[in-house]
Design a protein around this motif. Structure first.
Motif, PDB file in Angstrom:
ATOM      1  N   THR A 117       0.697  -1.176   0.259  1.00 40.51           N
ATOM      2  CA  THR A 117       0.157   0.076  -0.133  1.00 40.51           C
ATOM      3  C   THR A 117       0.905   1.056   0.567  1.00 40.51           C
ATOM      4  OG1 THR A 117      -0.211  -0.110   2.709  1.00 40.51           O
ATOM      5  CG2 THR A 117      -2.088  -0.850   1.222  1.00 40.51           C
ATOM      6  N   ILE A 118      -0.611   2.041  -0.598  1.00 38.82           N
ATOM      7  CA  ILE A 118       1.591   3.478  -0.501  1.00 38.82           C
ATOM      8  C   ILE A 118       0.412   4.710   0.027  1.00 38.82           C
ATOM      9  CG2 ILE A 118       0.324   4.382  -3.126  1.00 38.82           C
ATOM     10  CD1 ILE A 118       3.255   5.878  -3.208  1.00 38.82           C
ATOM     11  N   THR A 119       0.377   5.590   0.641  1.00 42.25           N
ATOM     12  CA  THR A 119      -0.130   6.712   1.340  1.00 42.25           C
ATOM     13  C   THR A 119       0.531   8.100   1.125  1.00 42.25           C
ATOM     14  OG1 THR A 119      -0.637   5.910   2.741  1.00 42.25           O
ATOM     15  CG2 THR A 119      -0.955   7.345   3.650  1.00 42.25           C
ATOM     16  N   PHE A 120      -0.346   8.739   0.619  1.00 41.05           N
ATOM     17  CA  PHE A 120      -0.039   9.914  -0.028  1.00 41.05           C
ATOM     18  C   PHE A 120      -0.416  11.340   1.003  1.00 41.05           C
ATOM     19  CE2 PHE A 120       1.001   8.019  -3.870  1.00 41.05           C
ATOM     20  CZ  PHE A 120       1.660   8.516  -4.133  1.00 41.05           C
ATOM     21  N   ASP A 121      -0.057  11.671   1.787  1.00 43.44           N
ATOM     22  CA  ASP A 121      -0.312  13.055   2.523  1.00 43.44           C
ATOM     23  C   ASP A 121      -0.286  14.145   1.640  1.00 43.44           C
ATOM     24  OD1 ASP A 121      -0.488  11.776   4.807  1.00 43.44           O
ATOM     25  OD2 ASP A 121       1.961  11.944   4.931  1.00 43.44           O
ATOM     26  N   LEU A 122      -1.799  15.320   1.623  1.00 37.73           N
ATOM     27  CA  LEU A 122      -1.871  16.173   0.117  1.00 37.73           C
ATOM     28  C   LEU A 122      -2.895  17.199   1.657  1.00 37.73           C
ATOM     29  CD1 LEU A 122      -3.606  13.785  -1.794  1.00 37.73           C
ATOM     30  CD2 LEU A 122      -1.216  14.081  -1.961  1.00 37.73           C
ATOM     31  N   SER A 123      -2.565  18.088   0.760  1.00 37.15           N
ATOM     32  CA  SER A 123      -3.235  19.755   1.639  1.00 37.15           C
ATOM     33  C   SER A 123      -4.001  20.171   0.921  1.00 37.15           C
ATOM     34  CB  SER A 123      -2.306  20.643   1.474  1.00 37.15           C
ATOM     35  OG  SER A 123      -1.534  21.024   0.171  1.00 37.15           O
ATOM     36  N   SER A 124      -4.475  21.388   1.095  1.00 38.21           N
ATOM     37  CA  SER A 124      -5.620  21.590   0.126  1.00 38.21           C
ATOM     38  C   SER A 124      -5.737  23.209  -0.716  1.00 38.21           C
ATOM     39  CB  SER A 124      -6.579  22.611   1.312  1.00 38.21           C
ATOM     40  OG  SER A 124      -5.587  23.749   1.962  1.00 38.21           O
ATOM     41  N   THR A 125      -4.254  23.333  -0.915  1.00 31.70           N
ATOM     42  CA  THR A 125      -3.225  23.141  -2.684  1.00 31.70           C
ATOM     43  C   THR A 125      -2.326  22.132  -3.300  1.00 31.70           C
ATOM     44  OG1 THR A 125      -1.672  24.117  -1.689  1.00 31.70           O
ATOM     45  CG2 THR A 125      -3.552  25.518  -1.723  1.00 31.70           C
ATOM     46  N   ASN A 126      -2.860  22.598  -4.559  1.00 29.39           N
ATOM     47  CA  ASN A 126      -2.447  21.288  -5.280  1.00 29.39           C
ATOM     48  C   ASN A 126      -0.864  21.176  -5.601  1.00 29.39           C
ATOM     49  OD1 ASN A 126      -3.415  22.860  -7.291  1.00 29.39           O
ATOM     50  ND2 ASN A 126      -4.487  22.151  -8.547  1.00 29.39           N
ATOM     51  N   THR A 127      -0.234  22.410  -5.620  1.00 30.42           N
ATOM     52  CA  THR A 127       1.150  21.943  -5.649  1.00 30.42           C
ATOM     53  C   THR A 127       2.167  21.350  -5.185  1.00 30.42           C
ATOM     54  OG1 THR A 127       0.629  24.683  -4.548  1.00 30.42           O
ATOM     55  CG2 THR A 127       3.143  23.924  -5.059  1.00 30.42           C
ATOM     56  N   ALA A 128       3.120  21.448  -6.284  1.00 30.39           N
ATOM     57  CA  ALA A 128       3.251  19.575  -6.745  1.00 30.39           C
ATOM     58  C   ALA A 128       4.588  19.871  -6.343  1.00 30.39           C
ATOM     59  CB  ALA A 128       3.814  19.487  -8.095  1.00 30.39           C
ATOM     60  N   ASN A 129       5.449  19.084  -4.997  1.00 25.35           N
ATOM     61  CA  ASN A 129       6.558  18.659  -5.343  1.00 25.35           C
ATOM     62  C   ASN A 129       7.511  19.838  -4.941  1.00 25.35           C
ATOM     63  OD1 ASN A 129       8.981  16.963  -4.707  1.00 25.35           O
ATOM     64  ND2 ASN A 129       9.767  17.704  -6.620  1.00 25.35           N
ATOM     65  N   GLY A 130       7.166  20.875  -4.142  1.00 27.23           N
ATOM     66  CA  GLY A 130       7.079  22.048  -2.785  1.00 27.23           C
ATOM     67  C   GLY A 130       6.980  21.736  -1.554  1.00 27.23           C
ATOM     68  N   GLY A 131       7.149  20.585  -1.082  1.00 25.69           N
ATOM     69  CA  GLY A 131       6.611  20.024   0.264  1.00 25.69           C
ATOM     70  C   GLY A 131       4.989  20.738   0.730  1.00 25.69           C
ATOM     71  N   THR A 132       4.398  20.904   0.262  1.00 23.11           N
ATOM     72  CA  THR A 132       3.104  20.700   0.543  1.00 23.11           C
ATOM     73  C   THR A 132       1.906  19.541   0.095  1.00 23.11           C
ATOM     74  OG1 THR A 132       2.987  23.044  -0.220  1.00 23.11           O
ATOM     75  CG2 THR A 132       1.094  22.188  -0.023  1.00 23.11           C
ATOM     76  N   MET A 139      -5.508   8.952   0.767  1.00 24.49           N
ATOM     77  CA  MET A 139      -5.171   9.204   0.975  1.00 24.49           C
ATOM     78  C   MET A 139      -5.318   9.822   1.838  1.00 24.49           C
ATOM     79  SD  MET A 139      -7.099  11.009  -2.440  1.00 24.49           S
ATOM     80  CE  MET A 139      -8.710  10.348  -1.665  1.00 24.49           C
ATOM     81  N   ASN A 140      -4.275  10.814   2.554  1.00 24.54           N
ATOM     82  CA  ASN A 140      -4.644  11.409   4.082  1.00 24.54           C
ATOM     83  C   ASN A 140      -4.532  13.066   3.623  1.00 24.54           C
ATOM     84  OD1 ASN A 140      -4.540  11.401   7.124  1.00 24.54           O
ATOM     85  ND2 ASN A 140      -2.329  12.634   6.960  1.00 24.54           N
ATOM     86  N   LEU A 141      -5.519  13.415   4.206  1.00 22.20           N
ATOM     87  CA  LEU A 141      -5.909  15.018   4.143  1.00 22.20           C
ATOM     88  C   LEU A 141      -5.046  15.592   5.323  1.00 22.20           C
ATOM     89  CD1 LEU A 141      -7.735  13.688   2.095  1.00 22.20           C
ATOM     90  CD2 LEU A 141      -9.022  15.627   2.652  1.00 22.20           C
ATOM     91  N   LEU A 142      -3.814  16.783   4.610  1.00 20.85           N
ATOM     92  CA  LEU A 142      -3.267  17.341   5.837  1.00 20.85           C
ATOM     93  C   LEU A 142      -4.029  18.423   6.656  1.00 20.85           C
ATOM     94  CD1 LEU A 142       0.222  17.771   4.624  1.00 20.85           C
ATOM     95  CD2 LEU A 142      -0.518  16.034   6.709  1.00 20.85           C
ATOM     96  N   GLN A 143      -5.368  19.356   5.726  1.00 23.72           N
ATOM     97  CA  GLN A 143      -5.843  20.137   5.949  1.00 23.72           C
ATOM     98  C   GLN A 143      -7.337  20.586   5.211  1.00 23.72           C
ATOM     99  OE1 GLN A 143      -2.756  21.659   5.783  1.00 23.72           O
ATOM    100  NE2 GLN A 143      -3.431  21.926   3.692  1.00 23.72           N
ATOM    101  N   GLY A 144      -8.409  20.582   5.763  1.00 22.03           N
ATOM    102  CA  GLY A 144      -9.052  20.552   4.453  1.00 22.03           C
ATOM    103  C   GLY A 144      -9.669  19.992   3.225  1.00 22.03           C
ATOM    104  N   ARG A 145     -10.872  21.001   2.470  1.00 21.45           N
ATOM    105  CA  ARG A 145     -10.274  19.879   1.789  1.00 21.45           C
ATOM    106  C   ARG A 145      -9.378  19.239  -0.120  1.00 21.45           C
ATOM    107  NH1 ARG A 145     -15.640  21.700  -1.142  1.00 21.45           N
ATOM    108  NH2 ARG A 145     -17.074  21.544   1.031  1.00 21.45           N
ATOM    109  N   LEU A 146      -9.896  18.864  -0.406  1.00 20.75           N
ATOM    110  CA  LEU A 146      -8.597  18.747  -1.601  1.00 20.75           C
ATOM    111  C   LEU A 146      -8.889  20.123  -2.901  1.00 20.75           C
ATOM    112  CD1 LEU A 146      -7.714  15.288  -2.275  1.00 20.75           C
ATOM    113  CD2 LEU A 146      -6.428  16.536  -0.854  1.00 20.75           C
ATOM    114  N   GLN A 147      -8.599  20.825  -3.384  1.00 24.67           N
ATOM    115  CA  GLN A 147      -8.762  21.368  -4.503  1.00 24.67           C
ATOM    116  C   GLN A 147      -8.944  20.501  -5.296  1.00 24.67           C
ATOM    117  OE1 GLN A 147      -4.972  23.644  -5.413  1.00 24.67           O
ATOM    118  NE2 GLN A 147      -5.765  25.044  -7.186  1.00 24.67           N
ATOM    119  N   SER A 148     -10.091  20.670  -6.214  1.00 33.21           N
ATOM    120  CA  SER A 148     -10.435  20.597  -7.900  1.00 33.21           C
ATOM    121  C   SER A 148      -9.165  20.340  -8.725  1.00 33.21           C
ATOM    122  CB  SER A 148     -11.889  21.169  -7.572  1.00 33.21           C
ATOM    123  OG  SER A 148     -12.575  20.770  -7.039  1.00 33.21           O
ATOM    124  N   GLY A 149      -9.226  19.925  -9.207  1.00 31.19           N
ATOM    125  CA  GLY A 149      -7.573  19.824 -10.259  1.00 31.19           C
ATOM    126  C   GLY A 149      -6.865  18.575  -9.866  1.00 31.19           C
TER     127      GLY A 149
END
Length: 339
Positions: A160-175, A194-204
């Motif tokens: 399995t793989i887990t991605f920690d994702l934030s409410s902005t979809n900036t790639a590969n920048g520590g977000t 998917m582990n949400l770090l804060q808020g909802r995911l950004q559409s896109g």
């Protein structure tokens, strides 16, 4: 700051202490580290031609130096956590992570890594060699954004793989978490969490992985969430997560069974969109209202992460249990009841 030389199966035994070794350590043949205490930190470089064996005691072992040992790493079953923070690109040999173990690579390790079922590899660094995972991989630290690199990567069936994702979809920048594979990537219908770090995911589009070589296989379709998203392989050498809507489901507490609020297990909710019983997932909106017969003592068995909690009732509700309401949820209180 003395030099320490470990020969032919020497033991380093740390019992009930938080200990630090400041000077250099040389391993010849192999050395066994038994960290029974809270932790053992080695700030000096670890070199030599030997194998570093982290034994079955589950204390934390941390390597902060510039390491060059060439005999590899062995984490025996239930050996706890090994953190490599320093540059270990000159350290070579096969590394094995067994069941119950965590290897955190926050610097580069020069060899390859095998992660057995029940083991976990994570971190903000990676391995120059090939990484084979039968357990779990978390690019970046668990519960935080980061990037992990591998010379090549295979996720075996059941991994399995887990991605920690934030409410902005900036790639590969520590977000957001990002996986960089500098060779071939082989997948076997592996589930993504998917582990949400804060808020909802950004559409896109979230750019979650890049591979320099060939891709074989795919991830499993997304499950364990009400978020509308798909995994996209259409861009060469990229894997993206296309989020249609980062909003979760709208759920109402409705059960005559147990009073347990958990994640993805108990169908104690009524989905207001599908008009059917459902389970709770991270980022869902939850409503506690006046419905006859529902338990008003809500037992939270683990950490739950809703987006909005609304209580609109004349009946009092109580939340208890060993878990907690976590994340950045907002609370809306309506009605005459006490919460």
């Amino acid at each position: 700051n003395k030099n320490i030389v470990l020969n032919n199966g020497a033991y380093v035994y740390n019992q009930n202490l938080t200990a630090t070794i400041s000077g250099p350590v040389a391993i010849n043949s192999y050395a066994v580290f038994q960290v029974q205490g809270t932790s053992l930190t080695i700030n000096g470089p670890v070199g030599g031609n030997g194998l570093l064996d982290k034994n079955t005691y589950n204390g934390l072992l941390t390597l902060n130096g510039t390491n060059s040992f060439t005999g590899g790493l062995l984490m025996e079953a239930s050996a706890g956590m090994l953190v490599i923070n320093g540059d270990s690109s000159a350290a070579t040999g096969a590394a094995t992570v067994s069941s119950g173990d965590t290897l955190a690579l926050n610097g580069l390790y020069g060899g390859g890594v095998s992660v057995n079922s029940g083991g976990l590899i994570e971190g903000n660094g990676g391995a120059l060699g090939f990484v084979d995972v039968s357990g779990q991989i978390n690019p970046g630290p668990v519960g935080g954004a980061g990037a992990f690199a591998a010379g090549g990567l295979t996720l075996e069936s059941g991994a399995t793989i887990t991605f920690d994702l934030s409410s902005t979809n900036t790639a590969n920048g520590g977000t957001n978490d990002f996986l960089q594979v500098n060779g071939d990537l082989t997948l076997n219908n592996n589930p993504i969490t998917m582990n949400l770090l804060q808020g909802r995911l950004q559409s896109g589009t979230y750019h979650i992985a890049h591979f320099a070589g060939n891709l074989s296989g795919t991830f499993a379709p997304l499950t364990g969430t009400h978020i509308q998203a798909t995994v996209d392989y259409s861009t060469p050498h990229e894997i993206n997560l296309d989020v249609v809507s980062g909003a979760g489901a709208n759920l109402e507490w409705n059960t005559n069974n147990t009073g347990v609020w958990d994640t993805g297990v108990s169908s104690n909710w009524f989905n207001l969109a599908t008009a059917s019983q459902d389970v709770f997932y991270t980022s869902d909106n939850v409503l506690f209202a006046d419905l006859g017969g529902v338990p008003t003592n809500v037992v939270i068995s683990s950490a739950v992460l809703p987006e909005v909690i609304t209580n609109n009732s004349s009946t009092n509700f109580t939340f208890s249990g060993t878990g907690k309401i976590s994340g950045s949820a907002s609370l809306v209180k309506l009605g005459s009841s006490t919460l």
